[in-house]
Motif scaffolding. Sequence first.
Motif, PDB file in Angstrom:
ATOM      1  N   ARG A  23     -29.846 -36.723 -23.656  1.00 41.69           N
ATOM      2  CA  ARG A  23     -31.246 -37.180 -23.707  1.00 41.69           C
ATOM      3  C   ARG A  23     -31.360 -38.645 -23.304  1.00 41.69           C
ATOM      4  N   THR A  24     -30.428 -39.460 -23.763  1.00 31.79           N
ATOM      5  CA  THR A  24     -30.426 -40.881 -23.411  1.00 31.79           C
ATOM      6  C   THR A  24     -30.135 -41.065 -21.931  1.00 31.79           C
ATOM      7  N   VAL A  25     -29.228 -40.269 -21.385  1.00 33.28           N
ATOM      8  CA  VAL A  25     -28.935 -40.324 -19.944  1.00 33.28           C
ATOM      9  C   VAL A  25     -30.224 -40.104 -19.151  1.00 33.28           C
ATOM     10  N   ARG A  26     -30.992 -39.103 -19.530  1.00 36.24           N
ATOM     11  CA  ARG A  26     -32.246 -38.806 -18.820  1.00 36.24           C
ATOM     12  C   ARG A  26     -33.240 -39.950 -18.931  1.00 36.24           C
ATOM     13  N   LEU A  27     -33.392 -40.511 -20.136  1.00 38.10           N
ATOM     14  CA  LEU A  27     -34.325 -41.628 -20.337  1.00 38.10           C
ATOM     15  C   LEU A  27     -33.911 -42.843 -19.507  1.00 38.10           C
ATOM     16  N   ILE A  28     -32.626 -43.135 -19.511  1.00 33.61           N
ATOM     17  CA  ILE A  28     -32.121 -44.297 -18.779  1.00 33.61           C
ATOM     18  C   ILE A  28     -32.235 -44.086 -17.274  1.00 33.61           C
ATOM     19  N   ASP A  29     -31.909 -42.887 -16.811  1.00 39.17           N
ATOM     20  CA  ASP A  29     -32.024 -42.587 -15.386  1.00 39.17           C
ATOM     21  C   ASP A  29     -33.465 -42.816 -14.916  1.00 39.17           C
ATOM     22  N   GLU A  30     -34.410 -42.321 -15.660  1.00 38.29           N
ATOM     23  CA  GLU A  30     -35.822 -42.490 -15.300  1.00 38.29           C
ATOM     24  C   GLU A  30     -36.221 -43.969 -15.287  1.00 38.29           C
ATOM     25  N   ALA A  31     -35.799 -44.718 -16.301  1.00 37.53           N
ATOM     26  CA  ALA A  31     -36.141 -46.141 -16.392  1.00 37.53           C
ATOM     27  C   ALA A  31     -35.493 -46.951 -15.266  1.00 37.53           C
ATOM     28  N   ILE A  32     -34.244 -46.647 -14.947  1.00 43.62           N
ATOM     29  CA  ILE A  32     -33.553 -47.361 -13.869  1.00 43.62           C
ATOM     30  C   ILE A  32     -34.253 -47.101 -12.537  1.00 43.62           C
ATOM     31  N   ARG A  33     -34.542 -45.850 -12.267  1.00 42.95           N
ATOM     32  CA  ARG A  33     -35.201 -45.507 -11.000  1.00 42.95           C
ATOM     33  C   ARG A  33     -36.562 -46.185 -10.885  1.00 42.95           C
ATOM     34  N   GLU A  34     -37.294 -46.246 -11.969  1.00 39.83           N
ATOM     35  CA  GLU A  34     -38.606 -46.910 -11.953  1.00 39.83           C
ATOM     36  C   GLU A  34     -38.439 -48.391 -11.608  1.00 39.83           C
ATOM     37  N   MET A  35     -37.436 -49.028 -12.205  1.00 39.82           N
ATOM     38  CA  MET A  35     -37.200 -50.446 -11.958  1.00 39.82           C
ATOM     39  C   MET A  35     -36.739 -50.694 -10.514  1.00 39.82           C
ATOM     40  N   LEU A  36     -35.877 -49.826  -9.988  1.00 42.16           N
ATOM     41  CA  LEU A  36     -35.319 -50.024  -8.652  1.00 42.16           C
ATOM     42  C   LEU A  36     -36.295 -49.707  -7.528  1.00 42.16           C
ATOM     43  N   ARG A  37     -37.254 -48.833  -7.780  1.00 38.69           N
ATOM     44  CA  ARG A  37     -38.194 -48.420  -6.717  1.00 38.69           C
ATOM     45  C   ARG A  37     -38.897 -49.607  -6.066  1.00 38.69           C
ATOM     46  N   ALA A  38     -39.136 -50.652  -6.823  1.00 36.64           N
ATOM     47  CA  ALA A  38     -39.817 -51.833  -6.287  1.00 36.64           C
ATOM     48  C   ALA A  38     -39.021 -52.497  -5.172  1.00 36.64           C
ATOM     49  N   HIS A  39     -37.719 -52.289  -5.157  1.00 41.37           N
ATOM     50  CA  HIS A  39     -36.849 -52.933  -4.160  1.00 41.37           C
ATOM     51  C   HIS A  39     -36.348 -51.969  -3.089  1.00 41.37           C
ATOM     52  N   ALA A  40     -36.525 -50.681  -3.311  1.00 39.16           N
ATOM     53  CA  ALA A  40     -35.994 -49.669  -2.377  1.00 39.16           C
ATOM     54  C   ALA A  40     -36.728 -49.704  -1.054  1.00 39.16           C
ATOM     55  N   PRO A  41     -36.016 -49.449   0.020  1.00 41.07           N
ATOM     56  CA  PRO A  41     -34.574 -49.194   0.088  1.00 41.07           C
ATOM     57  C   PRO A  41     -33.759 -50.464   0.319  1.00 41.07           C
TER      58      PRO A  41
END
Length: 166
Positions: A23-41
Amino acid sequence: MFDMVMKGMTRIAVSGHRGLPLRTVRLIDEAIREMLRAHAPHLVGLSCLADGADQIFAQAILDLGGTLEAVIPAQRYRDGLPGDSHARYDELLSRAAVIHRLDYTESTSESHMVASARMLDSADSLLAVWDGLAARGYGGTADVVAEARQRGVPVHVVWPTGSRRD
């Protein structure tokens, strides 16, 4: 080797907890992706590719079209990772555009901290998957966060509500 900075790219190092419940893996994955999207690609992710936060981050970097740089703390680093993380480690390592290998033989707390410091040498910021508690051993996430702050490297903490460690 670590002074190479790709023009127009945001370089983000990661440090974070291992042994995370699903469950924590899923929460962290979602949060990381949200944070990184601003800089992608236009981003470069620096990771040691350990199980847990490092592998979640590395996969997100690649999925968002970024470039992965692996920093391998020791020759026997992979041997020190849980067996069930080896296949993912191997796959992510094979997809790294650059691999930095430190001169240590054994995977120790010292080699891990040196690898983290080397990532900070060329990072624009540190993404810390961190519960805010003291490190459980030298070279843990709290130590890497302290090192980044001492250097003036911006730290972005990710620990979504509902996350927990083993």
